[in-house]
Write a protein that holds these residues in place. Structure first.
Motif, PDB file in Angstrom:
ATOM      1  N   ASN A  34       0.808  -1.220   0.000  1.00  8.80           N
ATOM      2  CA  ASN A  34       0.000   0.000   0.000  1.00  8.80           C
ATOM      3  C   ASN A  34       0.844   1.275   0.000  1.00  8.80           C
ATOM      4  O   ASN A  34       0.298   2.378   0.025  1.00  8.80           O
ATOM      5  CB  ASN A  34      -0.952   0.019   1.205  1.00  8.80           C
ATOM      6  CG  ASN A  34      -2.013  -1.041   1.108  1.00  8.80           C
ATOM      7  OD1 ASN A  34      -2.434  -1.414   0.013  1.00  8.80           O
ATOM      8  ND2 ASN A  34      -2.451  -1.557   2.246  1.00  8.80           N
ATOM      9  N   GLY A  35       2.161   1.112   0.041  1.00 13.59           N
ATOM     10  CA  GLY A  35       3.042   2.263   0.041  1.00 13.59           C
ATOM     11  C   GLY A  35       3.191   2.933   1.394  1.00 13.59           C
ATOM     12  O   GLY A  35       3.739   4.022   1.496  1.00 13.59           O
ATOM     13  N   ASP A  36       2.701   2.271   2.436  1.00  9.23           N
ATOM     14  CA  ASP A  36       2.824   2.806   3.798  1.00  9.23           C
ATOM     15  C   ASP A  36       4.211   2.469   4.331  1.00  9.23           C
ATOM     16  O   ASP A  36       4.489   1.342   4.694  1.00  9.23           O
ATOM     17  CB  ASP A  36       1.739   2.205   4.694  1.00  9.23           C
ATOM     18  CG  ASP A  36       1.792   2.724   6.119  1.00  9.23           C
ATOM     19  OD1 ASP A  36       2.658   3.559   6.438  1.00  9.23           O
ATOM     20  OD2 ASP A  36       0.952   2.271   6.929  1.00  9.23           O
ATOM     21  N   MET A  37       5.070   3.461   4.361  1.00 11.48           N
ATOM     22  CA  MET A  37       6.460   3.234   4.754  1.00 11.48           C
ATOM     23  C   MET A  37       6.736   3.635   6.203  1.00 11.48           C
ATOM     24  O   MET A  37       7.848   4.012   6.548  1.00 11.48           O
ATOM     25  CB  MET A  37       7.403   4.014   3.821  1.00 11.48           C
ATOM     26  CG  MET A  37       7.372   3.548   2.401  1.00 11.48           C
ATOM     27  SD  MET A  37       8.038   1.883   2.260  1.00 11.48           S
ATOM     28  CE  MET A  37       7.363   1.376   0.715  1.00 11.48           C
ATOM     29  N   GLN A  38       5.740   3.526   7.044  1.00 15.53           N
ATOM     30  CA  GLN A  38       5.961   3.818   8.456  1.00 15.53           C
ATOM     31  C   GLN A  38       6.652   2.610   9.088  1.00 15.53           C
ATOM     32  O   GLN A  38       6.012   1.653   9.515  1.00 15.53           O
ATOM     33  CB  GLN A  38       4.637   4.109   9.147  1.00 15.53           C
ATOM     34  CG  GLN A  38       4.008   5.387   8.682  1.00 15.53           C
ATOM     35  CD  GLN A  38       2.715   5.681   9.422  1.00 15.53           C
ATOM     36  OE1 GLN A  38       2.289   4.942  10.287  1.00 15.53           O
ATOM     37  NE2 GLN A  38       2.096   6.781   9.063  1.00 15.53           N
ATOM     38  N   PHE A  39       7.956   2.668   9.112  1.00 17.25           N
ATOM     39  CA  PHE A  39       8.770   1.566   9.607  1.00 17.25           C
ATOM     40  C   PHE A  39      10.096   2.156  10.040  1.00 17.25           C
ATOM     41  O   PHE A  39      10.505   3.215   9.569  1.00 17.25           O
ATOM     42  CB  PHE A  39       8.974   0.523   8.489  1.00 17.25           C
ATOM     43  CG  PHE A  39       9.506  -0.795   8.966  1.00 17.25           C
ATOM     44  CD1 PHE A  39       8.682  -1.682   9.650  1.00 17.25           C
ATOM     45  CD2 PHE A  39      10.819  -1.162   8.738  1.00 17.25           C
ATOM     46  CE1 PHE A  39       9.161  -2.907  10.094  1.00 17.25           C
ATOM     47  CE2 PHE A  39      11.301  -2.387   9.176  1.00 17.25           C
ATOM     48  CZ  PHE A  39      10.471  -3.256   9.854  1.00 17.25           C
ATOM     49  N   GLY A  40      10.783   1.488  10.917  1.00 15.55           N
ATOM     50  CA  GLY A  40      12.075   1.969  11.383  1.00 15.55           C
ATOM     51  C   GLY A  40      13.180   1.720  10.377  1.00 15.55           C
ATOM     52  O   GLY A  40      13.005   1.017   9.385  1.00 15.55           O
ATOM     53  N   ASP A  41      14.322   2.293  10.643  1.00 15.98           N
ATOM     54  CA  ASP A  41      15.527   2.075   9.839  1.00 15.98           C
ATOM     55  C   ASP A  41      16.663   1.702  10.788  1.00 15.98           C
ATOM     56  O   ASP A  41      17.606   2.457  10.979  1.00 15.98           O
ATOM     57  CB  ASP A  41      15.852   3.351   9.048  1.00 15.98           C
ATOM     58  CG  ASP A  41      17.041   3.172   8.125  1.00 15.98           C
ATOM     59  OD1 ASP A  41      17.379   2.019   7.792  1.00 15.98           O
ATOM     60  OD2 ASP A  41      17.646   4.203   7.743  1.00 15.98           O
ATOM     61  N   PRO A  42      16.569   0.515  11.406  1.00 18.06           N
ATOM     62  CA  PRO A  42      17.496   0.169  12.486  1.00 18.06           C
ATOM     63  C   PRO A  42      18.945  -0.020  12.068  1.00 18.06           C
ATOM     64  O   PRO A  42      19.839   0.147  12.890  1.00 18.06           O
ATOM     65  CB  PRO A  42      16.915  -1.126  13.045  1.00 18.06           C
ATOM     66  CG  PRO A  42      16.127  -1.713  11.936  1.00 18.06           C
ATOM     67  CD  PRO A  42      15.595  -0.545  11.153  1.00 18.06           C
ATOM     68  N   ILE A  43      19.197  -0.344  10.795  1.00 13.63           N
ATOM     69  CA  ILE A  43      20.592  -0.578  10.407  1.00 13.63           C
ATOM     70  C   ILE A  43      21.089   0.452   9.390  1.00 13.63           C
ATOM     71  O   ILE A  43      22.143   0.283   8.790  1.00 13.63           O
ATOM     72  CB  ILE A  43      20.824  -2.018   9.897  1.00 13.63           C
ATOM     73  CG1 ILE A  43      19.905  -2.369   8.731  1.00 13.63           C
ATOM     74  CG2 ILE A  43      20.646  -3.016  11.042  1.00 13.63           C
ATOM     75  CD1 ILE A  43      20.180  -3.738   8.110  1.00 13.63           C
ATOM     76  N   GLY A  44      20.317   1.522   9.209  1.00 17.55           N
ATOM     77  CA  GLY A  44      20.766   2.652   8.403  1.00 17.55           C
ATOM     78  C   GLY A  44      20.803   2.432   6.900  1.00 17.55           C
ATOM     79  O   GLY A  44      21.624   3.032   6.215  1.00 17.55           O
ATOM     80  N   ILE A  45      19.910   1.613   6.359  1.00 21.30           N
ATOM     81  CA  ILE A  45      19.884   1.379   4.906  1.00 21.30           C
ATOM     82  C   ILE A  45      18.684   2.047   4.244  1.00 21.30           C
ATOM     83  O   ILE A  45      18.471   1.892   3.048  1.00 21.30           O
ATOM     84  CB  ILE A  45      19.903  -0.127   4.577  1.00 21.30           C
ATOM     85  CG1 ILE A  45      18.697  -0.844   5.179  1.00 21.30           C
ATOM     86  CG2 ILE A  45      21.213  -0.761   5.023  1.00 21.30           C
ATOM     87  CD1 ILE A  45      18.550  -2.303   4.740  1.00 21.30           C
ATOM     88  N   GLY A  46      17.912   2.782   5.016  1.00 15.61           N
ATOM     89  CA  GLY A  46      16.721   3.449   4.506  1.00 15.61           C
ATOM     90  C   GLY A  46      15.465   2.665   4.861  1.00 15.61           C
ATOM     91  O   GLY A  46      15.498   1.436   4.968  1.00 15.61           O
TER      92      GLY A  46
END
Length: 142
Positions: A47-59
């Motif tokens: 759905n294009g919902d990108m509410q997620f963390g970036d724990p290892i710094g790759i985006g």
């Protein structure tokens, strides 16, 4: 038939079938339970919902995609026992990130699911998929 505790606990009573059945149980339950975490993330990604963390710094998009790959695709492979040890590597890595990066400052109760998945995946990595798996069928044909 009288079975004593000593006899029941004897290693001779338990066969390799018990180990194969234990692998099957672990694969089914860990696979299905992890799918319950991965499918909502897959829906968000689709759905294009990108509410997620970036724990290892790759985006965020890459982090979400890799997590969905592990939690959905690798869990399905695990469930069916196809390329089991290979499928476990991303799952183990995902749980290490969840445990030691995402939840590092959380209490034990919050970390507990990641611990349980991690140790279950490690146990399966050592056990292998067992004879009740597609891996076993593929190896038999060689």
């Amino acid at each position: 038939m009288h079975v004593t505790i000593k006899k029941l606990l004897s290693p001779n009573v338990w066969s390799t079938n018990a180990t194969d059945f234990a692998s099957l149980l672990l694969r089914i339950f860990l696979g299905l339970l992890m799918l319950s975490h991965g499918i909502p993330k897959l829906m968000n990604l689709m759905n294009g919902d990108m509410q997620f963390g970036d724990p290892i710094g790759i985006g965020i998009p890459a982090s979400l995609t890799l997590t969905v790959f592990a939690e959905v695709f690798c869990s399905l492979l695990l469930l069916f026992g196809l390329w089991t040890r290979l499928a476990l590597i991303p799952l183990i890595f995902t749980m290490i990130v969840a445990l030691f990066i995402v939840h590092i400052n959380d209490d034990l109760g919050t970390k507990e699911p990641a611990f349980m998945y991690l140790f279950g995946y490690c146990a399966l990595f050592l056990l292998g998929s067992g004879k009740y798996a597609i891996d076993s069928l593929l190896n038999r044909k060689r």
